[in-house]
Design an enzyme around this catalytic site. Structure first.
Site, PDB file in Angstrom:
ATOM      1  N   ALA A  69       0.855  -1.188   0.000  1.00 25.07           N
ATOM      2  CA  ALA A  69       0.000   0.000   0.000  1.00 25.07           C
ATOM      3  C   ALA A  69       0.896   1.245   0.000  1.00 25.07           C
ATOM      4  CB  ALA A  69      -0.883  -0.011   1.241  1.00 25.07           C
ATOM      5  N   GLN A  71       1.087   3.561   2.158  1.00 24.43           N
ATOM      6  CA  GLN A  71       1.704   3.718   3.485  1.00 24.43           C
ATOM      7  C   GLN A  71       2.277   2.391   3.989  1.00 24.43           C
ATOM      8  OE1 GLN A  71       2.624   6.285   5.226  1.00 24.43           O
ATOM      9  NE2 GLN A  71       1.885   7.632   3.607  1.00 24.43           N
ATOM     10  N   SER A  72       2.818   1.574   3.102  1.00 23.96           N
ATOM     11  CA  SER A  72       3.386   0.289   3.495  1.00 23.96           C
ATOM     12  C   SER A  72       4.637   0.457   4.363  1.00 23.96           C
ATOM     13  CB  SER A  72       3.744  -0.497   2.232  1.00 23.96           C
ATOM     14  OG  SER A  72       4.562  -1.609   2.564  1.00 23.96           O
ATOM     15  N   ASN A  73       4.569  -0.109   5.558  1.00 20.48           N
ATOM     16  CA  ASN A  73       5.759  -0.131   6.427  1.00 20.48           C
ATOM     17  C   ASN A  73       6.785  -1.105   5.879  1.00 20.48           C
ATOM     18  OD1 ASN A  73       4.549   1.485   8.636  1.00 20.48           O
ATOM     19  ND2 ASN A  73       3.158  -0.270   8.743  1.00 20.48           N
ATOM     20  N   CYS A  75       7.387  -1.824   2.697  1.00 17.71           N
ATOM     21  CA  CYS A  75       8.152  -1.228   1.600  1.00 17.71           C
ATOM     22  C   CYS A  75       9.169  -0.212   2.114  1.00 17.71           C
ATOM     23  CB  CYS A  75       7.204  -0.588   0.583  1.00 17.71           C
ATOM     24  SG  CYS A  75       6.295  -1.847  -0.365  1.00 17.71           S
TER      25      CYS A  75
END
Ligand code: PLP
Length: 321
Positions: A69, A71-73, A75
């Protein structure tokens, strides 16, 4: 054998939550601070990336590719790992490109990752495959890190984390945490089996009903234990999933999550995140209020990170008081 690359600050600390234990009049509460694993503001994906990047480097990869997403942590931690190891990084993120980068996306950019946006989740896998082929043709030997870092290799990290917990002398009756792509849970379940852990490992599902999610975790448990060469896989009844708190959908902040975030911040100085740990803590608080745990029990909340998303819309707006 997977060569592990050291990326995380380990062991992560364990703290007693004395204020929340008193205020909630519940079991004895502790927290395991995997939000403090360090790499690019840390989180649970850093543990998995120690194994995944070990595998990538063993294959002479030069580019890490992953997806998530906006706001992917996960990534964000992939981007930071690539930066530290001198690798290129391409992230495929689902959603509309925002006017300016906030929260995790800002950090992806600072780490030097290339970001590709796809409007719909259904287009993500095709886009990743396309980026992978293009990178390969360019001679930059790509390594694909699965969504959430959740495959058997990534899960090994959380089996190892259970050994770490044991070495810290911590023996809770329950471990409660946010579960979503399943690698953390599969690893904890495997590690619990390996260390003869006496307590229960309870995942609070972030986005999927337990019936749909159970086979995902089950498969990861079997594959990860096969990778260790252990024939004796953990019993499937040690996979415990509560999906009572995910009905609002992924990343949709409800009053229960807002309350949990405020309680942890204002009473313990611990920052939860709006998507994962806020929801898992809201579930934990509800279970305590319902009398699910005995007062004599010891409950460890395994903090998996994610606080950078607090600084992104729509969450920062919803959390104003
Ligand atoms: C990814 C993530 C989780 C879920 O872990 P999985 O291994 O994907 O189940 C929980 N909390 C945070 C903060 C995360 O970023």
């Amino acid at each position: 054998m997977i060569e592990r690359i050291q990326l995380a600050h380990l062991p992560t600390p364990i703290e007693h939550l004395s204020n929340l234990t008193r205020i909630l009049k519940g079991p004895d509460l502790y927290v395991k601070r995997d939000d403090l694993t360090g790499l690019g503001l840390g989180g649970n994906k850093t543990r998995k990336l120690e194994y995944l990047t070990g595998d990538a480097l063993a294959q002479d990869s030069e580019t890490l590719i992953s997806a998530g997403a906006i706001q992917s942590n996960h990534c964000r931690q992939v981007a930071a790992a690539a930066a530290k190891l001198g690798l290129a990084c391409i992230l495929v993120l689902t959603g509309k490109k925002p006017h300016h980068a906030e929260g995790n996306l800002l950090l992806d950019r600072l780490s030097g990752a290339e970001v590709v946006f796809v409007p719909e989740q259904s287009q993500r896998d095709a886009k990743m495959a396309q980026v992978f082929e293009k990178t390969k043709k360019a001679g930059l030997n790509p390594y694909l890190i699965p969504y959430g870092g959740s495959n058997a290799v990534g899960a090994l990290a959380y089996a190892n984390a259970m050994h770490e917990l044991k070495q810290q002398g911590c023996e809770p009756d329950w471990i409660v945490f946010a579960t979503s792509s399943g690698g953390t849970q599969a690893g904890l379940v495997l590690g619990a089996h390996q260390t003869d852990f006496h307590g229960k490992v309870l995942g609070i599902s972030i986005d999927q009903p337990a019936e749909e999610f159970f086979p995902v975790v089950e498969r990861l448990v079997i594959e990860a234990s096969a990778l260790t060469g252990e024939y004796n896989a953990p019993p499937t009844n040690s996979i415990l999933i509560n999906s009572d708190y995910c009905t609002a959908g992924y990343g949709v902040l409800q009053p229960a999550e807002v309350e949990a975030i405020h309680l942890f911040a204002s009473r313990e100085g611990i920052l939860l995140d709006p998507v994962y740990t806020g929801r898992a803590a809201a579930g934990l608080i509800d279970l305590i209020r319902k009398g699910f745990f005995r007062p004599s029990e010891k409950v460890l909340f395994w903090h998996t990170g994610g606080a950078p998303a607090l600084f992104a819309e729509p969450y920062q707006g919803a959390l104003q008081t």
